[in-house]
Design a protein around this motif. Sequence first.
Motif, mmCIF file in Angstrom:
data_model
loop_
_atom_site.group_PDB
_atom_site.id
_atom_site.type_symbol
_atom_site.label_atom_id
_atom_site.label_comp_id
_atom_site.label_asym_id
_atom_site.label_seq_id
_atom_site.Cartn_x
_atom_site.Cartn_y
_atom_site.Cartn_z
ATOM 1 N N GLY B 35 11.871 -5.254 11.986
ATOM 2 C CA GLY B 35 10.448 -5.465 11.703
ATOM 3 C C GLY B 35 9.563 -4.356 12.252
ATOM 4 N N HIS B 37 8.584 -0.598 12.356
ATOM 5 C CA HIS B 37 8.768 0.392 11.286
ATOM 6 C C HIS B 37 8.569 1.829 11.753
ATOM 7 C CE1 HIS B 37 7.564 -3.086 8.407
ATOM 8 N NE2 HIS B 37 8.854 -3.092 8.658
ATOM 9 N N PHE B 97 -3.406 -7.335 5.167
ATOM 10 C CA PHE B 97 -2.282 -6.421 4.900
ATOM 11 C C PHE B 97 -1.985 -6.522 3.414
ATOM 12 C CE2 PHE B 97 0.937 -9.736 4.312
ATOM 13 C CZ PHE B 97 0.334 -10.805 4.948
ATOM 14 N N GLN B 98 -1.422 -5.461 2.893
ATOM 15 C CA GLN B 98 -0.928 -5.508 1.514
ATOM 16 C C GLN B 98 0.570 -5.264 1.522
ATOM 17 O OE1 GLN B 98 -3.461 -3.223 -1.177
ATOM 18 N NE2 GLN B 98 -5.254 -3.959 -0.119
ATOM 19 N N CYS B 99 0.956 -3.998 1.715
ATOM 20 C CA CYS B 99 2.395 -3.738 1.693
ATOM 21 C C CYS B 99 3.071 -4.230 2.957
ATOM 22 C CB CYS B 99 2.672 -2.252 1.477
ATOM 23 S SG CYS B 99 2.389 -1.214 2.921
ATOM 24 N N GLY B 100 2.324 -4.337 4.044
ATOM 25 C CA GLY B 100 2.885 -4.878 5.279
ATOM 26 C C GLY B 100 3.593 -3.870 6.151
ATOM 27 N N TYR B 101 3.603 -2.609 5.741
ATOM 28 C CA TYR B 101 4.379 -1.646 6.525
ATOM 29 C C TYR B 101 3.718 -1.352 7.873
ATOM 30 C CZ TYR B 101 7.989 1.867 7.062
ATOM 31 O OH TYR B 101 9.080 2.567 7.505
ATOM 32 N N LEU B 103 1.972 -3.488 9.509
ATOM 33 C CA LEU B 103 1.714 -4.759 10.192
ATOM 34 C C LEU B 103 2.249 -4.845 11.624
ATOM 35 C CD1 LEU B 103 2.141 -7.895 7.913
ATOM 36 C CD2 LEU B 103 0.247 -7.343 9.438
ATOM 37 N N GLY B 105 2.482 -2.740 13.909
ATOM 38 C CA GLY B 105 1.552 -2.066 14.809
ATOM 39 C C GLY B 105 0.220 -2.771 14.887
ATOM 40 N N CYS B 134 -3.521 2.470 8.242
ATOM 41 C CA CYS B 134 -3.214 1.590 7.122
ATOM 42 C C CYS B 134 -3.725 2.311 5.885
ATOM 43 C CB CYS B 134 -3.911 0.241 7.269
ATOM 44 S SG CYS B 134 -3.782 -0.769 5.779
ATOM 45 N N CYS B 136 -3.457 0.863 2.761
ATOM 46 C CA CYS B 136 -3.716 -0.107 1.686
ATOM 47 C C CYS B 136 -5.083 -0.766 1.791
ATOM 48 C CB CYS B 136 -2.665 -1.217 1.703
ATOM 49 S SG CYS B 136 -0.979 -0.710 1.360
ATOM 50 N N LYS C 22 -1.559 -14.487 0.056
ATOM 51 C CA LYS C 22 -0.499 -13.612 -0.406
ATOM 52 C C LYS C 22 0.864 -14.300 -0.372
ATOM 53 C CE LYS C 22 0.711 -8.981 0.691
ATOM 54 N NZ LYS C 22 0.800 -8.325 -0.604
ATOM 55 N N LEU C 28 6.425 -10.988 5.744
ATOM 56 C CA LEU C 28 5.975 -9.706 6.282
ATOM 57 C C LEU C 28 5.403 -9.870 7.685
ATOM 58 C CD1 LEU C 28 4.314 -8.307 3.050
ATOM 59 C CD2 LEU C 28 6.233 -7.272 4.262
ATOM 60 N N GLY C 31 8.017 -9.911 10.347
ATOM 61 C CA GLY C 31 8.936 -8.773 10.454
ATOM 62 C C GLY C 31 10.211 -8.950 9.661
ATOM 63 N N PHE C 35 12.465 -3.599 3.877
ATOM 64 C CA PHE C 35 12.175 -2.298 3.273
ATOM 65 C C PHE C 35 13.485 -1.522 3.162
ATOM 66 C CE2 PHE C 35 8.304 -3.894 5.141
ATOM 67 C CZ PHE C 35 7.327 -3.560 4.221
ATOM 68 N N ILE C 206 2.254 4.699 4.120
ATOM 69 C CA ILE C 206 2.770 4.726 5.500
ATOM 70 C C ILE C 206 4.304 4.673 5.496
ATOM 71 C CG2 ILE C 206 2.569 3.732 7.812
ATOM 72 C CD1 ILE C 206 -0.032 4.932 6.649
ATOM 73 N N VAL C 256 8.209 -2.426 -0.867
ATOM 74 C CA VAL C 256 7.659 -1.078 -0.898
ATOM 75 C C VAL C 256 6.469 -1.008 0.055
ATOM 76 C CG1 VAL C 256 6.576 0.657 -2.375
ATOM 77 C CG2 VAL C 256 8.447 -0.749 -3.261
ATOM 78 N N PHE C 260 1.145 4.164 -4.315
ATOM 79 C CA PHE C 260 -0.018 4.860 -4.897
ATOM 80 C C PHE C 260 0.411 5.926 -5.886
ATOM 81 C CE2 PHE C 260 -0.638 3.901 -0.324
ATOM 82 C CZ PHE C 260 -1.352 2.736 -0.484
ATOM 83 N N GLY C 503 3.004 -3.440 -3.151
ATOM 84 C CA GLY C 503 2.450 -4.138 -1.994
ATOM 85 C C GLY C 503 1.088 -4.748 -2.260
#
Lengths: 286, 178, 798
Positions: B35, B37, B97-101, B103, B105, B134, B136, C22, C28, C31, C35, C206, C256, C260, C503
């Motif tokens: 989790g 990243h 959040f959108q993509c959550g990458y 998150l 942090g 971020c 997104c 969502k 998400l 964790g 990905f 990111i 993902v 973009f 996302g």
Amino acid sequence: MITKDFTYHAPTGLDGVVSVLAEAAGDAVVLGGGTMLIPDMTHGRTRADVVVDLSRAGLSGIAPGDGEVVVGATTTYADVLADDRAPALVPLLRVMAGGVTGGPQIRNKGTVGGSASYANPSSEVPACLVALGARMRLASASGTREVEALDFFTGAFATARRPDEVLAALVLPALTGTSVGYTKLKHAESSWPIATAACVPGPDGALRVALGAVAATPLLVTVDRPDAGVADPAWRAHVREVVDAAVTEPWSDVLADGEYRRRVAPVAAARSIARALETGGEEETP
Amino acid sequence: MNRVRLKVNGQEHEIEVESCTLLVHAIREDVGLTGTHVGCLTGDCGACTVLVDGASVKSCSVFAVSADGAEITTIEGLAGDEGLHPVQQAFWDEFAFQCGYCLPGMLLTTCELLDRDQDPDDAAIDQAINGNLCRCTGYASIRSAVRRAATRMAAGDPDALPESQRSESPSAEPPPSA
Amino acid sequence: MTAVTSADVVVTGPAIGSSARKEGGDTLLTGRGRFVDDYTLPGMRYAAVVRSEVPHARILRVDVREAEQSPGVALVLTGESAAAHAGPIPHFIDPAARGGRYTDVRCLAVGKVVYAGQPVAAVVADTRRQAEAAAELVRVEYEPLPHVLDGDDALAADAPLLYEEWPDNVVLHNHYGTGDVDAALESADLVISDTIRIARSTTAPIEPRGYLASWDRLDETLTVYGSLQNPHQLRWMVANSLGLDETAIHVITARVGGSFGLKMQGHPEETLVCLLSKLTGAPVKWIEDRREAFMAGAREQVHRFTVGAMRDGRIVGIRDQIVANTGAVSAQAGWAMPNMSATTLASGYTVPNVQAELHVVVTNKPPLNAARGFGKDSAHFVMERVVDLVARGLGLDPAEVRRTNFIPAGQFPYRTATGLNIDSGDFPGLLDKALAALDYDALRKRQADLRTEGRHLGVGLAFELTPESADGPGSFVSGFDVTTVRMTMTGKVTVYTGVTTPGGGNDTGIAQIVSDELGVPMSWITVVQGDTERCPGGFGNFSGRGMVTGGGSAALAARDVRAKIATVGARMLAVPVDEVEVAHGYVRAVGDGRTVPIPEVAAAVVTRAFAIANEVEPVLEATRAYKPGNIDHVPDERGRIQPYPTYSSCLHAAVVEVDAETGQTKLLDFVMVHDCGTIINPALVEGQAYGAIVMGIGAGLTERLVHDAQGRLASDRFKSYLLPRAGDLPTIRLEHQVTPSPFTMYGNKGAGEAGVGGAQAAVANAIEDALAPFGVTVREVPLPPPAVLALIDEARTK
């Protein structure tokens, strides 16, 4: 990814640190908070056979002494910010630490001594130390010596520290009743500082300003007091003249060329003086 | 190789790592918690943020060996058996959040902030999350989520409690702190 | 069968139009989102890519001996050896099919390199560290060739040629538009000519790119996991380049971490990683590092324009010569973006005479990759600068010049001079709302007051019209998509769709649509995306198409399943089918309110197929494609085609204060009024818009990819390529206007693509406005402090 492994030491005291450094004979790097060294190693810009981690060496803390304040090399920005005595003991470092780029994660790990030792022209600590007239306490197996901050920073990413030495502490003259001023110019929150100015009026009232990020090493100038106020065009012209004379070889990087830094350095200087004189240096810089 | 002991989310782990192993890689690959990243490995993006002994750090800028003996909290350690942490809940409610990458942090930085400052203003929120990128959300919803989490946690709002505890007394013990 | 009374039925509002939370958010948040770098396969190895350090050179020798001896190394692959196993990578959009020039693109350079950063060799090793260590040991000997980095320079007669089989460095040369611009300019009261430069920026999600390929030697099948936008196209591409049957390849899209446009397929590493797995017989993972991710360009153009306007502000003609620097050719779609810059040029304005000439040129920079905005952003930037310049030239208010030129609300569909057929909109309405939100008149007064104090407040407006949900004839840029809705015997619903999400949340939006159309709660619905074995053949995400095509096809499929549920449910309730409603998990008799739960109906379909369900085909599953209207590939009398069904619109307003001593810009306020037609999920639409606005603010103020004289990337981390952070931004304000599209399922338009060019233009216009006392003219973006100071200097020395 770090492609070359190394021997790792985390000595529990200064003696251990200096003896590892003596033994490594120049093949060691000293690890402070890691915020700059480790990314550099990850990207192959720094390689080492030996890493000496100071985190367990007991070199952290702010200790007031007789007319001076000793700041341990591994004192983090967060340590400075969390110390109730900081506004009185290390007001300039406190203002500077609050604006360090990179979020609380960097303030939690980044150390004052690490930033000084790394001597990145774009970092904030070096010019602050020069403004304060700090002495850099360097320890090695053969003893301890102190170097004036102005002499310590010898070039971009270069200092007077010998490979067998470690920066153990910064010795700052006590600032009794002096109000300092600090200004930082940067492009955005993401950006390295582009020009910093730290004003520490001397006991005689002379306005000493150290400029950071405008040259490979901090530049120290002394400016006349603004008798007609900080907005006085004649005084601003004087500041520009003094700063221009000092900025002989401006620092240049991908964010800003030397010409820009030369342009804004006097602005930063004048603003830091204004803050020192008008607001006691408390104001955060944009 | 170095033997390193880490207490991650309350659980003891003993792992073998090379000296050059970064903490983020040790957490992801040796402890097996993915989790956290990797976004830059330069300490800039903040996606690798974890709490080490309660303080937020970018785990790409820490050697795993340096963390020997430390207590570490990752994104996986925030929710309890009883449900999401109020900060997680607020991020979901506010679409923060959108993509959550980013998150891991964002969540851990927020937890640290609210631990230190129960009523942060916008400047304090920005100051806290300035180390986290971020791409997104444009951050608007993240600010809202931090405010919502703070309000609920401070007010003892039952919604601030993990879902399973909401029927209990609002004065029940505070949510697990990060 | 248990009939329940209506009192037991929990009724909630319709899902469409609600800010449903969502889907899978808890995964998400805890964790558990998987990905691509989170996938691990037994025996997995890691790849590292050796990249060219020079911009243009012949490869004389690639010495891999030392690398091969390095610990853990399984394979070192050079371009020559890769070419023996893999053909050229087929283009996402072949330039030749658009009247441009084709060149082979290989996963590893063969013979010569054309940009610094181009993959030259690859290493596979047991660990990533070993792979990267060995990659450092590959020695490449080059014979340098002259190189060119600037687009204009690349057009010079004596410019070095990147592709020796071409006569010049032009990928595509084309003309767009209609009307008599010369006559229009002749008749104009005001004519302005100027040059605008849009510097190279990048998408910078990111999560960088990454792929994990696993070749099964026994089955001779390939499984590919990746951070992707277009799994089906990737499967086609890999099948082509590796000479495999498409059916032997299974592509699985991991979660993902933002894209973009970056993760549309066509990257050399996609084919490369598949080939490395095939050659080593082991699963191979490659994860891009941040420096590699920064190579992808998003936009880089120069516009030399002439505009003519009448005294009242009417713009009567525009000529624009566009040079777009696409870098080296890649198989990705980036090269095609400037097409849309030319096509979208006049935006939502009634400019009768438009002539655009476009040169898409190659240089020895890394390739452009598809990016949010897809070239339309640059059109908006230029057009919004043009409108401001016209206003300034005529002494008119920029808001009023926009109003004067907007397509009036009653004139849709409206065919523009470049051929776009705009479906619907109310552009003056957007402007009114934006001005009201700003309190425009008060703001102008405050600006005047501050100027007397020597402070520089500026207001910038920008309109943006975004063609969405593209269909490019003859390519896999497709304007339709396909969805399967399948109900299990317990009434649970799985939706398999050809659209994917980077996302943004179209999975949630699709679930909302299926919930309403099928009559089941959201919590019963699972959406599956991105898996070529599970999902019907579709096209992924790009061009704001997710909800238009994915949502539309999901609605059709859900309606088919619902019809069967209604038929069987009515039978169970013993009423005619036209006397039942299907909603919220029940079939309900309208007359007396009796209900039967959908799970019981679903069970009856399969367990009593020859009794109660006799009249339906007993399969609760439907696959449907949805094609929106308003796409027309038959050229009109002027040769124009119409590849976009729908057009969202928005109006941006930025308020800045500029520090004239330092050039620093502080963004004080930002308003966007957005019209994407019917909104399926307001919170998700807003989230997309905020993100796009901030991306545009970044591209307007600080984001710039810098290359040194040797074409090597100098801005290679987030401290030298400056993304906006929270502290840089005010609270962005968003308002909606809803003008439905007549050509889509719900009147919805795309969302998520719009925002970049408008925000970029609004901040640039605001800076120029702030510095009006100096008389500056903004001619480039981004505008970091040194550029702003240079503007002031330039104006002073005039």
